[in-house]
Design a protein around this motif. Structure first.
Motif, PDB file in Angstrom:
ATOM      1  N   GLY A  19      38.709  30.602  38.271  1.00  0.00           N
ATOM      2  CA  GLY A  19      39.495  31.084  39.398  1.00  0.00           C
ATOM      3  C   GLY A  19      40.480  32.049  38.892  1.00  0.00           C
ATOM      4  O   GLY A  19      41.365  32.742  39.754  1.00  0.00           O
ATOM      5  N   GLN A  20      40.475  32.555  37.708  1.00  0.00           N
ATOM      6  CA  GLN A  20      41.460  33.561  37.172  1.00  0.00           C
ATOM      7  C   GLN A  20      41.056  34.946  37.151  1.00  0.00           C
ATOM      8  O   GLN A  20      39.959  34.960  36.694  1.00  0.00           O
ATOM      9  CB  GLN A  20      42.055  33.106  35.806  1.00  0.00           C
ATOM     10  CG  GLN A  20      43.220  34.021  35.058  1.00  0.00           C
ATOM     11  CD  GLN A  20      43.463  33.770  33.740  1.00  0.00           C
ATOM     12  OE1 GLN A  20      42.567  33.328  32.691  1.00  0.00           O
ATOM     13  NE2 GLN A  20      44.488  33.942  33.292  1.00  0.00           N
ATOM     14  N   GLY A  21      41.762  35.616  37.918  1.00  0.00           N
ATOM     15  CA  GLY A  21      41.444  37.172  37.985  1.00  0.00           C
ATOM     16  C   GLY A  21      41.347  37.991  36.604  1.00  0.00           C
ATOM     17  O   GLY A  21      42.256  37.732  35.800  1.00  0.00           O
ATOM     18  N   ARG A  22      40.310  38.796  36.362  1.00  0.00           N
ATOM     19  CA  ARG A  22      40.386  39.484  35.168  1.00  0.00           C
ATOM     20  C   ARG A  22      39.901  40.758  34.995  1.00  0.00           C
ATOM     21  O   ARG A  22      38.698  40.804  36.068  1.00  0.00           O
ATOM     22  CB  ARG A  22      40.067  38.633  33.939  1.00  0.00           C
ATOM     23  CG  ARG A  22      38.507  38.026  33.799  1.00  0.00           C
ATOM     24  CD  ARG A  22      38.238  37.242  32.840  1.00  0.00           C
ATOM     25  NE  ARG A  22      36.865  36.642  32.748  1.00  0.00           N
ATOM     26  CZ  ARG A  22      36.448  35.858  33.594  1.00  0.00           C
ATOM     27  NH1 ARG A  22      37.316  34.943  34.357  1.00  0.00           N
ATOM     28  NH2 ARG A  22      35.037  35.579  33.644  1.00  0.00           N
ATOM     29  N   LEU A  23      39.855  41.609  34.391  1.00  0.00           N
ATOM     30  CA  LEU A  23      39.137  42.945  34.258  1.00  0.00           C
ATOM     31  C   LEU A  23      38.309  42.634  32.966  1.00  0.00           C
ATOM     32  O   LEU A  23      38.402  42.517  31.965  1.00  0.00           O
ATOM     33  CB  LEU A  23      40.155  44.233  34.046  1.00  0.00           C
ATOM     34  CG  LEU A  23      39.486  45.536  33.806  1.00  0.00           C
ATOM     35  CD1 LEU A  23      38.864  46.002  34.944  1.00  0.00           C
ATOM     36  CD2 LEU A  23      40.678  46.326  33.351  1.00  0.00           C
TER      37      LEU A  23
END
Length: 292
Positions: A9-13
């Motif tokens: 659930g952690q946003g990342r690029l």
């Protein structure tokens, strides 16, 4: 932050390196990343869908266009998506995003916002061309696309005349002959180079030889995606005559004498004041001869 530290659930690029020609060069990691992304920012959405089809990938990701013309305006929304826990994947037409392609602005914005940035490595036109060029590979530099305007291009090439590392460039086929002619004038007609076209595609071709011969080939046969590799300058001290020639090239492109001297002196290591005196004297002699 390593990949192992990413939390559910952690946003990342994710910067996704895509095939430069043959779709079968796609790695399992790329296939997995494309299938898991929440948002795919694609330089060309049509090419992305073609790649997905060839790889047999289905995705429920939101696919948006992300190219040079709209990159800046897209960044805030993509940062907001990642802040909300979404995985945003950037895919350019070929190769690694941000290397002569969109992506750099988004990377810097993500880092500033404290958002993790990672990459899925993939094929590279730069390294592929360098490896098969037959030119020295122990030290190299990537110059990408040089300015399109002839004067600006010649000035950039003049600053690279004493560069000892092997140089890698990108160029459009319709500008390749003019680029090589300018490179031949700046580096010398005998400087070795290699034109690598359509890398990893069915019509892949590598043309090796001195710049003077590559100019002739390019005027008649240049087509497709081009990566150009040029050998660096030999490790010898630049003569005053060569330095003055570089000053002349810069001035022919519109650079003022003082700025041209400063640029050449920095590249060659020659004394700026003496180079200026010699250049001024040479121009005085030329002026006097022209009035006779």
């Amino acid at each position: 932050m390593s990949r192992a530290e990413f939390q559910p659930g952690q946003g990342r690029l994710v910067l996704a390196g895509t095939p430069i020609g043959d779709a079968q060069d796609a790695s399992p990691a790329l296939v997995r990343a494309l299938g898991e992304a929440d948002v795919i920012a694609a330089e060309d959405t049509r090419l992305l869908h073609t790649l997905l089809l060839r790889l047999g990938i289905t995705t429920e990701a939101s696919v948006i266009s992300f190219f040079e013309g709209n990159e800046a305006s897209r960044v805030p929304g993509l940062i907001a998506d990642m802040a909300d826990g979404k995985v945003v994947l950037v895919a350019t037409d070929a190769g690694m995003p941000s290397v002569s392609d969109p992506g750099y602005r988004l990377v810097t914005a993500a880092i500033e916002a404290g958002i993790p940035v990672t990459a899925v490595p993939g094929p590279s036109a730069v390294l592929t061309a360098l490896a098969i060029s037959g030119l020295p590979v122990d030290r190299f530099c990537f110059e990408g696309f040089l300015p399109r305007k002839p004067g600006e291009r010649r000035r950039r090439l003049a600053t690279l005349a004493a560069e000892q590392r092997t140089m890698v460039f990108f160029e459009a086929p319709h500008r390749l002959a003019d680029f090589l002619a300018d490179a031949s004038a700046a580096f010398g007609a005998d400087r070795p180079g290699a034109i690598c076209r359509e890398l990893t595609k069915p019509y892949e071709e590598v043309i090796r030889g001195p710049l003077s011969e590559l100019v002739t080939w390019a005027r008649e046969s240049a087509r497709g995606e081009i990566t150009l590799v040029i050998q660096g300058a030999p490790e010898i001290a630049t003569s005053w005559d060569d330095a003055l020639g570089q000053v002349d090239i810069l001035m022919a492109g519109g650079t003022k004498l003082s700025a041209a001297v400063a640029e050449v002196a920095q590249v060659t290591g020659l004394r700026r004041r003496e180079l200026y005196s010699r250049a001024l004297a040479a121009r005085t002699i030329e002026s006097e001869m022209g009035t006779k």
